[in-house]
Design a protein around this motif. Structure first.
Motif, short mmCIF file in Angstrom:
data_model
loop_
_atom_site.label_atom_id
_atom_site.label_comp_id
_atom_site.label_asym_id
_atom_site.label_seq_id
_atom_site.Cartn_x
_atom_site.Cartn_y
_atom_site.Cartn_z
N LYS A 5 0.84 -1.21 0.00
CA LYS A 5 0.00 0.00 0.00
C LYS A 5 0.87 1.26 0.00
O LYS A 5 0.58 2.23 -0.71
CB LYS A 5 -0.93 0.00 1.22
CG LYS A 5 -1.93 1.16 1.24
CD LYS A 5 -2.88 1.03 2.43
CE LYS A 5 -3.95 2.12 2.39
NZ LYS A 5 -3.38 3.47 2.41
N CYS A 6 1.95 1.23 0.78
CA CYS A 6 2.87 2.37 0.81
C CYS A 6 3.52 2.59 -0.56
O CYS A 6 3.75 3.74 -0.97
CB CYS A 6 3.95 2.17 1.87
SG CYS A 6 3.34 2.29 3.56
N ASP A 41 1.07 4.31 -2.67
CA ASP A 41 0.90 5.71 -2.25
C ASP A 41 2.19 6.52 -2.33
O ASP A 41 2.21 7.70 -1.94
CB ASP A 41 0.38 5.76 -0.80
CG ASP A 41 -1.00 5.13 -0.65
OD1 ASP A 41 -1.68 4.99 -1.69
OD2 ASP A 41 -1.37 4.75 0.49
N ASP A 64 4.70 6.34 -0.44
CA ASP A 64 5.06 6.74 0.92
C ASP A 64 6.33 5.97 1.32
O ASP A 64 6.29 4.94 1.98
CB ASP A 64 3.91 6.42 1.87
CG ASP A 64 4.16 6.92 3.29
OD1 ASP A 64 5.27 7.42 3.55
OD2 ASP A 64 3.25 6.81 4.13
#
Length: 572
Positions: free
Chosen positions: A34-35, A38, A40
């Motif tokens: 997920k990071c 994103d 991130d």
């Protein structure tokens, strides 16, 4: 770091874990993905750092078992761990929060390797001890690891007070719990308690020593009950626990007592088993046990040997022979010979090329066997090797894979003789070609004549004589190569109080021999010539017990070309 990641980590902390943290690893992997989506990078790095401390075979730790690897490298930085400032700061902050016991223990140890601050390692030890207690009734592997890790780490840093005041007392508390005394959970705690108590016996108080004695009585009691019901594996385990403790505390009288009980257990297994095949195995195990335990009872040993021999003979009808056939087109075999020789006409080079072809690459064979073993349960089960001339103990695991590798290697050698025989039929190699190579070699005149006689017998299709002559020349040629390279072939024999030449089985295992002649050649000798668990042509021929069926053209060809390999590669 984003606050929602901290919230996600809290959820991860709440996931229960066993020795391998599959669920936590999987959850962190999804958060990392997920990071990435994103972009991130900051959160991604810290989540990767969280995952790197988990014991999971899916974590790239350089080891299938991360914390076993850590245990082998105590107090050292782990190569796969990230030690930059952001990660260290993150874990310092995490350690100040309310964490699950094992999470805190791992983070404390990481910070110890990163900063060498004694507070972190003390915290880590305390939490590992607590983790052992928390898991003692539910997960024996995690519990045993926690106690063991805490002990080994404390010992490496000389935290004797921590061991005495915390670890031993915590283990004593765990052992006093109302648990099934025969369970693996309880037994694993006894094992680690004995390990620690045996090293710190003089520092134990009266109650702790009394607990030790009670646990030793329990080992005897459970093993006696198991023996009465034929559960001999249980007997081995519990007597083994007590014996190891007595051995470490140098109580030889008790060790001898348990050795006798273990021997009785092995003999009972033989007597109660109806199969002569299994009787043979257990009688052999009993004789080995007597030898390893230095038990002096010639009458009993003689009786066991007679029983072993009787049951080994009775086992012969139980063995079945499996045969298979392979069909290869003649033109394909001839094509293979021509591809190997590549229009070479010089006799020396032809012999050199064909003798090299005989021997497969050990690394390739090993890789093939390991690939097969991955999808098979056979390496898990112990296997014995039994024939009319020898009986070997049970092997499993890595030893079984190594055995299978050498067996497969020998089959490859046999298959390759098809090509070698074709090179002879095509006239590429004949008796005159081989004799010319021998004449040009550095071999002494006596050995040359012996080799030529064995080769003449080979080309006369007298495989019996050829093998009996040539199989022993391999040993002599290896000695010649080693002397040529500055090594001595002599070893001191204590029995005769004299210097003697090393026999083949000893010689072939010398690191220098493998370094000069190569692992592939050494494996060929072990798998076909010198090892009692494999073809063993040299020893069986030397002792007059070789079966007639082994004195065949395939084995004669292997023996011939192993001689030629040494001559053409090292003695010309």
């Amino acid at each position: 770091m984003k606050s929602d990641i901290m919230a996600e980590l809290k959820k991860v902390d709440n996931i229960s874990e066993e020795y391998y943290s599959f669920d936590k690893t999987s959850t962190l992997g999804k958060l990392i993905q997920k990071c990435e989506t994103d972009n991130d990078e900051e959160s991604k790095k810290l989540l990767i750092a969280e995952r790197m401390l988990l014991n999971s075979p899916f974590v790239p730790s350089g080891s299938g078992d991360l914390w076993a690897h850590v245990l082998e490298n105590l107090n050292e930085k782990i190569q796969s761990w990230i030690y930059d400032d952001d990660v260290v700061k993150h874990f310092e902050q995490r350690l100040e929060t309310d964490l699950p016991t094992l999470t805190g223990a791992r983070i404390g140890y990481f910070l110890w390797t990163a900063k060498k601050d004694i507070r972190f390692v003390q915290k880590s030890v305390e939490l590992f001890i607590l983790g052992g207690l928390e898991n003692c009734e539910v997960d024996w592997k995690t519990s045993k690891f926690c106690f063991s890790f805490a002990f080994e780490l404390s010992k490496s840093l000389n935290f004797r007070d921590l061991v005495k005041n915390d670890l031993i007392k915590t283990l004593a508390t765990a052992l006093s719990k109302d648990m099934d005394k025969k369970s693996i959970n309880y037994r694993s705690m006894i094992e680690i308690f004995f390990s620690i108590a045996s090293e710190m016996w003089e520092e134990l108080d009266t109650n702790e020593k009394k607990l030790c004695e009670d646990l030793l009585d329990l080992c005897y009691s459970i093993s006696k009950e198991a023996a009465s019901t034929g559960m001999f594996h249980t007997v081995d385990i519990w007597l083994g626990l007590a014996k190891e403790f007595y051995a470490k505390t140098k109580n030889q009288t008790k060790v001898d007592e348990i050795n006798k009980l273990q021997l009785d257990s092995i003999i009972s297994r033989a007597e109660q088993n109806p199969s002569p095949l299994l009787k043979t195995f257990f009688y052999q195990s009993a004789i080995v046990h007597m030898s390893k335990s230095n038990m002096k009872d010639d009458t009993l040993k003689g009786k066991l040997t007679r029983l072993l021999d009787e049951n080994n003979k009775a086992s012969e009808p139980l063995f079945t022979k499996h045969e298979t056939s392979v069909q290869i087109k003649k033109e394909d075999i001839r094509k293979a010979v021509l591809e190997i020789l590549k229009d070479e006409n010089e006799s020396d080079k032809i012999v050199k090329l064909m003798s090299k072809f005989l021997i497969p690459e050990y690394s390739r064979v090993e890789k093939e066997v390991k690939e097969i073993s991955k999808d098979s349960i056979s390496p898990i089960f112990p296997m014995t090797r039994q024939s009319g001339t020898h009986i070997s103990g049970a092997i499993s695991g890595d030893a079984r894979v190594k055995y299978d590798t050498l067996s497969h290697f020998a089959l490859c050698l046999q298959f390759n003789t098809i090509i070698l025989r074709e090179s002879i039929e095509m006239g590429k190699i004949n008796i005159d070609v081989i004799n010319s190579v021998i004449d040009k070699s550095k071999i002494n005149s006596d050995s040359k004549e012996i080799l030529k006689r064995g080769i003449e017998r080979y080309f006369s299709s007298d495989c019996i004589s050829s093998i009996h002559i040539l199989v022993f020349q391999i040993e002599q040629l290896i000695r010649g190569v080693m002397v040529q390279n500055g090594f001595s072939n002599f070893v001191f024999d204590q029995k005769s109080n004299s210097m003697m030449q090393k026999v083949l089985d000893t010689l072939i295992r010398e690191p220098e021999v493998e370094k000069i002649l190569g692992r592939d050649f050494v494996s060929a000798v072990i798998s076909c010539i010198s090892n009692i668990d494999h073809r063993n042509l040299r020893n069986e021929a030397g002792h007059g017990v070789i079966p007639l069926e082994k004195l065949n053209q395939i084995n004669a060809t292997i023996v011939l070309f192993l001689n030629l390999f040494i001559i053409s590669h090292f003695l010309t």
